[in-house]
Design an enzyme around this catalytic site. Structure first.
Site, PDB file in Angstrom:
ATOM      1  N   ASN A 126     -43.831 -21.665  37.377  1.00  0.00           N
ATOM      2  CA  ASN A 126     -42.848 -22.704  37.675  1.00  0.00           C
ATOM      3  C   ASN A 126     -41.663 -22.137  38.472  1.00  0.00           C
ATOM      4  O   ASN A 126     -41.324 -20.959  38.336  1.00  0.00           O
ATOM      5  CB  ASN A 126     -42.342 -23.355  36.386  1.00  0.00           C
ATOM      6  N   VAL A 127     -41.028 -23.014  39.228  1.00  0.00           N
ATOM      7  CA  VAL A 127     -39.934 -22.566  40.101  1.00  0.00           C
ATOM      8  C   VAL A 127     -38.898 -21.763  39.329  1.00  0.00           C
ATOM      9  O   VAL A 127     -38.390 -20.747  39.803  1.00  0.00           O
ATOM     10  CB  VAL A 127     -39.243 -23.771  40.784  1.00  0.00           C
ATOM     11  N   LYS A 128     -38.602 -22.201  38.119  1.00  0.00           N
ATOM     12  CA  LYS A 128     -37.499 -21.548  37.388  1.00  0.00           C
ATOM     13  C   LYS A 128     -37.761 -20.062  37.156  1.00  0.00           C
ATOM     14  O   LYS A 128     -36.824 -19.276  37.078  1.00  0.00           O
ATOM     15  CB  LYS A 128     -37.219 -22.255  36.072  1.00  0.00           C
ATOM     16  N   GLY A 129     -39.006 -19.639  37.063  1.00  0.00           N
ATOM     17  CA  GLY A 129     -39.322 -18.216  36.988  1.00  0.00           C
ATOM     18  C   GLY A 129     -38.800 -17.516  35.758  1.00  0.00           C
ATOM     19  O   GLY A 129     -38.645 -18.112  34.688  1.00  0.00           O
ATOM     20  N   ILE A 130     -38.480 -16.225  35.915  1.00  0.00           N
ATOM     21  CA  ILE A 130     -37.992 -15.412  34.789  1.00  0.00           C
ATOM     22  C   ILE A 130     -37.317 -14.163  35.344  1.00  0.00           C
ATOM     23  O   ILE A 130     -37.622 -13.734  36.462  1.00  0.00           O
ATOM     24  CB  ILE A 130     -39.159 -15.043  33.839  1.00  0.00           C
TER      25      ILE A 130
END
Ligand code: B12
Length: 249
Positions: A126-130
């Site tokens: 997902n765009v939000k990533g980590i």
């Protein structure tokens, strides 16, 4: 060479002190504490000190034991999977896909079996990533479909076919009864059955308790363990799909 031999460090360099925790299926009392020390002794901790014991619900006690081991670690004998591809920026990943594939690189991801732990695969896709990195959806030249949790192998194979997936990313977090190993083996066998070798998508498995050295055993191309970041995965996909594997148009 003595420089390659190390021991655990607790209070002083090389004193061999380690801390372990475990749960025994007994209520917390003096006998339970004795049982914990007996186990620690059998594990090779000598001396062993009980530093924490707490009842966990009815009939279970959690222990932390601190003690000395006599084992040595030979750093020369350590075998790990080192990253064998360059770590690229998002810009470089996009450029490589455009240049080498001349179309978007299609990725299908899922958490298979009964596993509902989607935070890991979401972090990668997902765009939000980590960890300050954006997930694969952010990469303009990657087309990402995240199927979510509890996806069956049959659903995954079908989605890979429909999406013309170049890579299939599978997450497994639950390891009870080696579910992660069974599920990944089942998945890789199904892909081998469903696709001719030249058209089979790249198979990638990930999760916190995988041994990254087990890829061949599980029938996948790569395994990613705990702490993986999206950039490592994107870089690997580009490396594997644009350098080593014949890319189907
Ligand atoms: C959050 C959580 C849940 C949430 C999940 C919500 C969700 N939407 O994901 C809920 C509450 C639903 C849940 C339920 C359960 N859980 Co739970 N859960 C956790 C917890 C606390 C955190 C997991 C997590 O999100 N980590 C953060 C992510 C970012 O890390 P990650 O998964 O490791 O992912 C990283 C890497 O591994 C890697 N990665 C992961 N997948 C992939 C895939 C690919 C392709 C790649 C490249 C990389 C990659 O990249 C990620 C980013 O770095 C862990 C304990 C813990 N602290 O880890 C227990 C834990 C995983 N759960 C556990 C258990 C037992 C359960 C239940 C069975 C509990 C129950 N009795 O009902 C159920 C099972 C539900 C099911 N059907 O799966 C156990 C598993 C034990 C085991 N040996 O298998 C754990 C370890 C807790 C424990 N110590 O007992 N859980």
């Amino acid at each position: 060479m003595s420089g390659q031999i190390v021991r655990p460090y607790g209070d002083m360099t090389g004193d061999g002190m380690v801390q372990v925790s475990f749960t025994l299926p007994v209520p917390h009392d003096k006998r339970a504490e004795g049982a914990a020390l007996q186990l620690a002794g059998k594990m090779g901790l000598d001396p062993a000190m009980l530093v924490h014991a707490r009842q966990m619900g009815d009939g279970y006690t959690f222990f932390v034991v601190y003690g000395r081991v006599s084992h040595l670690v030979d750093l020369d004998a350590v075998r790990v999977l080192e990253r064998d591809y360059p770590l690229l920026t998002a810009k470089d990943v996009n450029a490589a896909v455009r240049r080498r594939m001349r179309r978007k690189l299609s990725v299908v991801g899922a958490c298979i079996g009964t596993d509902a732990h989607t935070v890991g695969i979401d972090a990668i896709l997902n765009v939000k990533g980590i960890a300050g990195e954006k997930g694969l959806e952010y990469y303009r030249e990657l087309k990402v479909l995240n199927l979510g949790a509890q996806v069956t192998v049959a659903e995954l194979v079908e989605a890979a076919r429909v999406e013309k997936a170049d890579a299939v990313l599978v997450s497994q977090v639950v390891t009870q009864r080696d579910a992660h190993l069974h599920n990944v083996r089942e998945m890789s066998a199904a892909f081998r059955e469903a696709f001719p070798a030249a058209r089979r998508p790249l198979l990638v498995a990930g999760g916190p308790r995988f041994d990254e050295m087990m890829a061949a055993d599980l029938g996948v191309d790569r395994i990613f363990g705990r702490g993986t970041t999206p950039r490592e995965v994107a870089s690997y996909l580009v490396h594997a799909l644009t350098n080593q594997k014949a890319v189907a148009a």
